[in-house]
Design an enzyme around this catalytic site. Sequence first.
Site, PDB file in Angstrom:
ATOM      1  N   VAL A  54       0.738  -1.157   0.093  1.00 45.32           N
ATOM      2  CA  VAL A  54       0.170  -0.152  -0.101  1.00 45.32           C
ATOM      3  C   VAL A  54       0.895   1.152  -0.021  1.00 45.32           C
ATOM      4  CG1 VAL A  54      -1.840  -1.129   1.023  1.00 45.32           C
ATOM      5  CG2 VAL A  54      -0.404  -0.051   2.699  1.00 45.32           C
ATOM      6  N   ALA A 100       4.573  -5.597  -7.904  1.00 42.91           N
ATOM      7  CA  ALA A 100       4.170  -4.449  -7.101  1.00 42.91           C
ATOM      8  C   ALA A 100       5.085  -4.168  -5.980  1.00 42.91           C
ATOM      9  CB  ALA A 100       2.691  -4.989  -6.402  1.00 42.91           C
ATOM     10  N   LEU A 114       7.591  -1.715  -7.556  1.00 45.36           N
ATOM     11  CA  LEU A 114       6.904  -0.147  -7.808  1.00 45.36           C
ATOM     12  C   LEU A 114       6.649   0.523  -6.331  1.00 45.36           C
ATOM     13  CD1 LEU A 114       4.375  -1.024 -10.624  1.00 45.36           C
ATOM     14  CD2 LEU A 114       6.539   0.533 -10.709  1.00 45.36           C
ATOM     15  N   LYS A 115       6.479  -0.433  -5.364  1.00 38.96           N
ATOM     16  CA  LYS A 115       6.158  -0.110  -4.013  1.00 38.96           C
ATOM     17  C   LYS A 115       7.759   0.680  -3.476  1.00 38.96           C
ATOM     18  CE  LYS A 115       5.133   0.828   0.410  1.00 38.96           C
ATOM     19  NZ  LYS A 115       4.438   2.114   0.570  1.00 38.96           N
ATOM     20  N   VAL A 116       8.651  -0.194  -3.432  1.00 39.28           N
ATOM     21  CA  VAL A 116      10.028   0.487  -3.040  1.00 39.28           C
ATOM     22  C   VAL A 116      10.508   1.694  -3.951  1.00 39.28           C
ATOM     23  CG1 VAL A 116      10.889  -1.439  -1.972  1.00 39.28           C
ATOM     24  CG2 VAL A 116      11.401  -1.116  -4.150  1.00 39.28           C
TER      25      VAL A 116
END
Length: 319
Positions: A120, A166, A169-171
Site C-alpha cells: 500500500v 508491485a 513499484l512500492k520501493v
Amino acid sequence: MKIGFIGLGNVGGKLSGSLLRNGFDLMVHDLNADLVAGFVERGANAGESPAQLMRDCDVVITCLPSPAACAVVVEGDNGLLQSMGAGKIWLEMSTTDEAEVKRLGAKVIAAGGAAVDCPVSGGCHRADTGNISIFAGCDRATFERVLPILTTLGRRVLHTGDLGTASVLKVLTNYLATANLITVCEALTVAKGAGMDLNTAYEAMAISSGTSFVHETEGQVILNGSRDISFTMDLVLKDIGLFQDVADRAGVPLEMNPLMIKIFKDGIARFGERELSPNIIKRLEQATGLDITAPGFPAEMVDDEPEEQGYEVIPTGRR
C-alpha cells in the site's frame, strides 16, 4: 470470503480495521496479544497460528515489518504453507523484496494456492479510512478474485503485472517519498535561515511547482513539531535499501539513493532506529541551531476524504 490477517501494527491494524468495519468475516493473528484482544472486542476471531488461519480462511493477508518476518510466517513452523491448497490465496501487503516475494510465492503456487504482492502507499492516515492506494502483482485471474477485498482496503487499486512487480513499484515510490522528505526538510530549514516566515514558506511551496504529497502531509507535522506519521527511521532505511537492491540487480548506477542511505544511517546513529522518520530534520536543526516549527499545523495527519468504495486504476495508454 473468510479472511485471515496477520500483523496488526501501524499499517496492518488499520487495514484490517477496514475489513472489519465493512462486514468481512475476519480472523486475526499477531505476536502482541493485546492487539488481537482489541480486534476480538470489535468482532473479529482470534487465530492460533498462520497454519490455522490458512486452514480456516479463504484468504490470508500478511502485513509485517520485514521480509525475514514474512518468511517465518509463510514457511516456518506452523506457517501458511502447512495448510496451503487449491483455492487458497496469500496476499502479501508488506513492503518487501521482489526476489523474496517471488521465492515464497512460488512455494505457495506449487502447493496449489495463489499469491499476490499488494503493498500500500499513501500513509497510515489513509490506511485507516480505506482510502489508501494499493499495487497488486499477480496473474489477472487472481487479481479479479481479490479485487473486492482490495477495493474495500483501498481507494485506488493498480494491477501492476506478475507477482513481484508491485513490490518493485512500492520501493520505487518509497524512494521518491524519502528523497522528497529530505528536500522538504532542507527547503524549510533554508527558509528559516533566510529569515522567511515558515507559515508563508509552507504556502509558497504548496501552491507552486515545488509542492508534493510529502510536503502537504509530512510538512505539516514537521512544522507542528510532533513529526508523527507513525513511520520510523529503521523502516525508511529498510525501504531505500530494498530499492538499492532492485537497482543493483538491474545494473543501474545510482547517485541519490546511496547518499540517502548514508543520511538515514547517520540519523539512526544519532536518534535511534525507532525515531520518527520526519525527525531526520533534527540533523539540520542541530547543525544550524534553528527551530523548524510554526503555529497552526496539526500534530498528526488526518484523512478528511469520506470513505468510498475503491476502484481499479487503468494505466495511461491502456484506457
